[in-house]
Design a protein around this motif. Structure first.
Motif, PDB file in Angstrom:
ATOM      1  N   SER A  98       0.821  -1.219   0.000  1.00 49.10           N
ATOM      2  CA  SER A  98       0.000   0.000   0.000  1.00 49.10           C
ATOM      3  C   SER A  98       0.849   1.261   0.000  1.00 49.10           C
ATOM      4  N   LEU A  99       2.138   1.130   0.372  1.00 47.72           N
ATOM      5  CA  LEU A  99       3.040   2.294   0.389  1.00 47.72           C
ATOM      6  C   LEU A  99       3.850   2.430  -0.890  1.00 47.72           C
ATOM      7  N   TYR A 100       3.710   1.492  -1.815  1.00 45.75           N
ATOM      8  CA  TYR A 100       4.462   1.577  -3.063  1.00 45.75           C
ATOM      9  C   TYR A 100       4.171   2.872  -3.832  1.00 45.75           C
ATOM     10  N   PRO A 101       2.891   3.325  -3.919  1.00 46.92           N
ATOM     11  CA  PRO A 101       2.647   4.611  -4.602  1.00 46.92           C
ATOM     12  C   PRO A 101       3.370   5.782  -3.950  1.00 46.92           C
ATOM     13  N   LYS A 102       3.540   5.728  -2.613  1.00 41.21           N
ATOM     14  CA  LYS A 102       4.279   6.792  -1.927  1.00 41.21           C
ATOM     15  C   LYS A 102       5.746   6.784  -2.348  1.00 41.21           C
ATOM     16  N   ILE A 103       6.299   5.592  -2.546  1.00 44.46           N
ATOM     17  CA  ILE A 103       7.706   5.495  -2.968  1.00 44.46           C
ATOM     18  C   ILE A 103       7.885   6.078  -4.357  1.00 44.46           C
ATOM     19  N   THR A 104       6.992   5.682  -5.285  1.00 46.60           N
ATOM     20  CA  THR A 104       7.140   6.138  -6.670  1.00 46.60           C
ATOM     21  C   THR A 104       6.848   7.623  -6.831  1.00 46.60           C
ATOM     22  N   SER A 105       6.105   8.213  -5.900  1.00 45.77           N
ATOM     23  CA  SER A 105       5.809   9.648  -6.004  1.00 45.77           C
ATOM     24  C   SER A 105       6.824  10.513  -5.262  1.00 45.77           C
ATOM     25  N   SER A 106       7.801   9.886  -4.604  1.00 44.83           N
ATOM     26  CA  SER A 106       8.792  10.659  -3.864  1.00 44.83           C
ATOM     27  C   SER A 106       9.803  11.292  -4.821  1.00 44.83           C
ATOM     28  N   VAL A 107      10.404  12.382  -4.388  1.00 42.01           N
ATOM     29  CA  VAL A 107      11.375  13.099  -5.217  1.00 42.01           C
ATOM     30  C   VAL A 107      12.623  12.261  -5.503  1.00 42.01           C
ATOM     31  N   PRO A 108      13.225  11.571  -4.506  1.00 42.42           N
ATOM     32  CA  PRO A 108      14.407  10.749  -4.826  1.00 42.42           C
ATOM     33  C   PRO A 108      14.108   9.670  -5.868  1.00 42.42           C
ATOM     34  N   PHE A 109      12.929   9.052  -5.791  1.00 46.58           N
ATOM     35  CA  PHE A 109      12.598   8.002  -6.764  1.00 46.58           C
ATOM     36  C   PHE A 109      12.483   8.597  -8.165  1.00 46.58           C
TER      37      PHE A 109
END
Length: 371
Positions: A98-109
């Motif tokens: 459920s946190l994968y979208p948060k990872i992909t929307s982060s600036v470092p990613f």
């Protein structure tokens, strides 16, 4: 007939009169309504024809990893030597899907995604995604019209203010990340193109990437999947690697201590081979007891180092791919019939609003003249 019935009949008659009046108004303005609707249909046709095709490449995978009962890890093994049981503690550092979208929307990613290697079909050579967007990706006619008509004031203001050289600062836990205006614009493209949808009930994750070229969409979907999985693996292994590092440091310290006491005990035995005094025997017993204790701890730490190494391999998540990335053959957008229908309905609504608004203003003007 009662007064209430008479009032109700009059109300019905007034409603019928109002509906007839509205119908007559629409009929009398039918040409105007038709012209407005036709104009909107023409705009819809223009948008539908000149909107660039978009292709969506997708993949579906299941993240799998094993939680381990480590029994307190190295500290648990050492504590057991002293007869202390600290229990079985589950050392888990999982990232839920459920946190994968948060990872992909982060600036470092997204900054890492800018450096993803792609091979456009028209170039035939490998370039970064950032270079492709800035140097090789040509916008469609509709995008150019929008930029230099609707977006013209913004373009002029950006030139006046010098926003091309402007940087945007984003705070993170490790420090500050500075992104340029160009990178920020590409981030917006990524946000509009990338979709990560976890299914908590079924346990799988669906990832898709949309671009104007099918091959590029497939390559970026594949690169995004690899980068996301690498981020998840790095986070998961962080705890296990830290524990391995800690255990190896303690093992090195105890190894040095063990070798020192081993040398001291050997030297004492060499010096006191023919001495049978009680004091010498007591000192030798103490040194042997200290040697045995350090040896046991040293042996246990050696085991824990090997267990920690195995734990690193065990904690590495495995991703089972259900649907691999494939180059799409059919476009996902634009839906041209739907665009025309929407513009037709919108034109009819605007035409009715214009007609009724004109009649309303006309009535208001007449009332003002009478006053």
């Amino acid at each position: 007939m009662s007064e209430i019935q008479k009032h109700g009949d009059r109300q019905v008659e007034n409603d019928e009169i109002d509906l007839l009046a509205l119908g007559k108004t629409i009929w009398s303005k039918r040409r105007l309504i038709t012209y407005i609707v036709l104009i909107f249909i023409g705009v819809g046709l223009f948008v539908a024809i000149f909107s660039s095709n978009e292709f969506t490449a997708s993949t579906t995978f299941i993240p799998q990893s094993s939680d381990s009962n480590r029994g307190g890890g190295a500290l648990g093994g050492l504590a057991s030597l002293a007869g202390v049981n600290i229990g079985n503690t589950v050392m888990s550092a999982e990232i839920p899907p459920s946190l994968y979208p948060k990872i992909t929307s982060s600036v470092p990613f997204k900054k890492a995604l800018l450096e993803a290697k792609v091979t456009p079909e028209e170039l035939g050579e490998e370039v970064t995604f950032k270079s492709y967007i800035l140097e090789h990706n040509s916008p469609g006619i509709l995008s150019l019209v929008k930029k230099y008509t609707i977006g013209l004031p913004g373009v002029l203001m950006s030139g006046i203010k010098g926003e091309k050289a402007e940087t945007i600062t984003v705070a993170t836990n490790d420090g500050l990340i500075r992104i340029t205006r160009e990178e920020y614009d590409i981030f917006r493209i990524i946000d509009a193109s990338l979709s990560v949808t976890p299914n908590d009930k079924e346990g799988f994750v669906a990832l898709s990437f949309t671009m104007s070229e099918p091959l590029m969409a497939a390559q970026m979907a594949n690169q995004t999947k690899k980068l996301l999985q690498s981020e998840v693996i790095a986070y998961k292994l962080g705890n296990a690697k830290e524990q391995l590092k800690f255990t190896e440091e303690r093992f090195a310290e105890k190894k040095e201590e063990f070798e020192k006491i081993q040398n001291r005990l050997a030297s004492f035995r060499d010096r006191n081979q023919n001495i049978a005094s009680a004091a010498a025997m007591n000192q030798q017993d103490r040194m042997e007891a200290e040697y045995n204790f350090v040896f046991n701890v040293y042996t246990e730490l050696a085991k824990q180092v090997e267990q920690a190494k195995l734990q690193v391999a065990k904690d590495t998540p495995v991703f089972s791919v259900i649907e691999p990335v494939s180059v799409p053959n059919e476009r996902s957008a634009p839906k041209r019939p739907l665009i025309i229908i929407i513009f037709t309905v919108l034109g009819f609504i605007v035409a009715l609003a214009y007609v009724f608004g004109s009649e309303f203003l006309k009535g208001v003007k007449e009332q003002w003249k009478e006053v």
